[in-house]
Design a protein around this motif. Structure first.
Motif, short mmCIF file in Angstrom:
data_model
loop_
_atom_site.label_atom_id
_atom_site.label_comp_id
_atom_site.label_asym_id
_atom_site.label_seq_id
_atom_site.Cartn_x
_atom_site.Cartn_y
_atom_site.Cartn_z
N SER A 86 0.81 -1.22 0.00
CA SER A 86 0.00 0.00 0.00
C SER A 86 0.84 1.26 0.00
O SER A 86 0.32 2.35 -0.21
N PHE A 87 2.16 1.13 0.23
CA PHE A 87 3.01 2.30 0.26
C PHE A 87 3.44 2.67 -1.16
O PHE A 87 4.03 1.85 -1.87
N PRO A 88 3.15 3.89 -1.61
CA PRO A 88 3.57 4.29 -2.96
C PRO A 88 5.07 4.57 -3.00
O PRO A 88 5.70 4.81 -1.96
N ASP A 89 5.65 4.52 -4.19
CA ASP A 89 7.04 4.93 -4.35
C ASP A 89 7.16 6.40 -3.96
O ASP A 89 6.34 7.23 -4.36
N THR A 90 8.17 6.71 -3.18
CA THR A 90 8.37 8.09 -2.72
C THR A 90 9.56 8.70 -3.43
O THR A 90 10.69 8.25 -3.23
N ASP A 91 9.30 9.69 -4.26
CA ASP A 91 10.37 10.42 -4.95
C ASP A 91 11.35 9.46 -5.62
O ASP A 91 12.58 9.62 -5.53
N SER A 92 10.83 8.44 -6.31
CA SER A 92 11.70 7.42 -6.89
C SER A 92 12.64 8.00 -7.94
O SER A 92 13.81 7.59 -8.03
N ALA A 93 12.18 8.98 -8.71
CA ALA A 93 13.06 9.60 -9.71
C ALA A 93 14.21 10.35 -9.04
O ALA A 93 15.35 10.32 -9.51
N ASP A 94 13.91 11.01 -7.92
CA ASP A 94 14.96 11.73 -7.19
C ASP A 94 16.02 10.76 -6.69
O ASP A 94 17.23 11.02 -6.80
#
Length: 266
Positions: A86-94
């Motif tokens: 349920s946890f979305p990717d957080t600032d994955s591009a960063d």
């Protein structure tokens, strides 16, 4: 293959390496330490359940040896860890950019080690020119205070570029000349790097903190109880002393030998 990639690339090669500073150096209840413990807890249980269908005995061995009270007696009784999904990717591009810069820095560090300029990565400072404005803005979000002060001012105190790269200093400069003017040519990357940045490394300035091993220009300059430790480490030691009622002492560096950063037992 996905599990192996996650274990080797995401965890071993990056997160667990970066996590050492959070776990060993931060104060006992510092949010950067506690948040890291929370992540590792989730990774450990999620990993055990993920491998259980194909490696049942290994998964059960992991579960039976968890160093805390478990919610179920067996790894197979708790069900699939859907809550972790349920946890979305957080600032994955960063973070992809930060990891690309880390890879480029590590290549330059190898050259610097070969030339006996530095030993450990914390002996080094990096100078980074970022031609792309969006990438530059991303990296500048992670640049911390000039010195290891506590509490920090420029960052959230958890995610900082120097700890992600495991370097004592990281400088974002305005031009390629800003790199070449301070770093030897042999220790500067070309324009064709993974990150798209030009990266140079040199010996870090300041004095080495005998607790965290980061170099800092303010060590021994503020009349703190531990003169050979940085401000951040002095603050962590104070917390430990207050919590335990003990006085923190350690042998001199030349006596104990420099094999690991010194940490108090929590």
């Amino acid at each position: 293959q996905e599990i192996i990639r996650f274990a080797t690339t995401d965890l071993s090669n990056f997160y667990l390496d970066v996590a050492k500073d959070r776990l060993y150096i931060s104060a006992m209840d510092d949010k950067r330490r506690r948040s890291c413990q929370t992540v590792i807890h989730a990774c450990l249980e999620g990993f055990a359940k993920a491998v259980a269908p194909v490696l049942p005995h290994m998964a059960e061995d992991i579960w039976q040896n968890l160093p805390y009270r478990k919610t179920t007696d067996s790894v197979f009784e708790g069900g699939w860890p859907t809550e972790l999904m349920s946890f979305p990717d957080t600032d994955s591009a960063d973070w992809d950019l930060v990891r690309a810069v880390r890879d480029d820095v590590n290549k330059m560090l190898e050259a610097a080690r070969t030339d006996k300029l530095v030993g450990a990565s914390l002996d080094a400072a990096a100078y980074v020119f970022v031609p792309d404005e969006a990438k530059r803005a991303t990296l500048e979000k992670f640049v911390g205070d000039d010195d290891l002060i506590f509490p920090p001012v420029k960052t959230n105190g958890v995610d900082e570029l120097r700890t992600a790269l495991m370097l004592s200093e990281v400088h974002i400069v305005d031009s390629i000349e800003g790199v070449s003017s301070v770093c030897d040519e042999a220790h500067i990357s070309g324009n064709y790097t993974l990150s798209g940045c030009v990266v140079g490394v040199k010996k870090a300035t300041g004095q080495k903190c005998e607790r965290c091993w980061f170099y800092d220009n303010q060590v021994g300059k503020h009349g703190l109880p531990h003169v050979d430790a940085c401000q951040r480490c002095n603050a962590a030691i104070k917390v430990w002393e207050e919590r335990t009622g003990s006085s923190f002492t350690r042998p001199a560096a030349e006596v104990r030998g420099e094999t690991e950063p010194v940490v108090e037992k929590a």
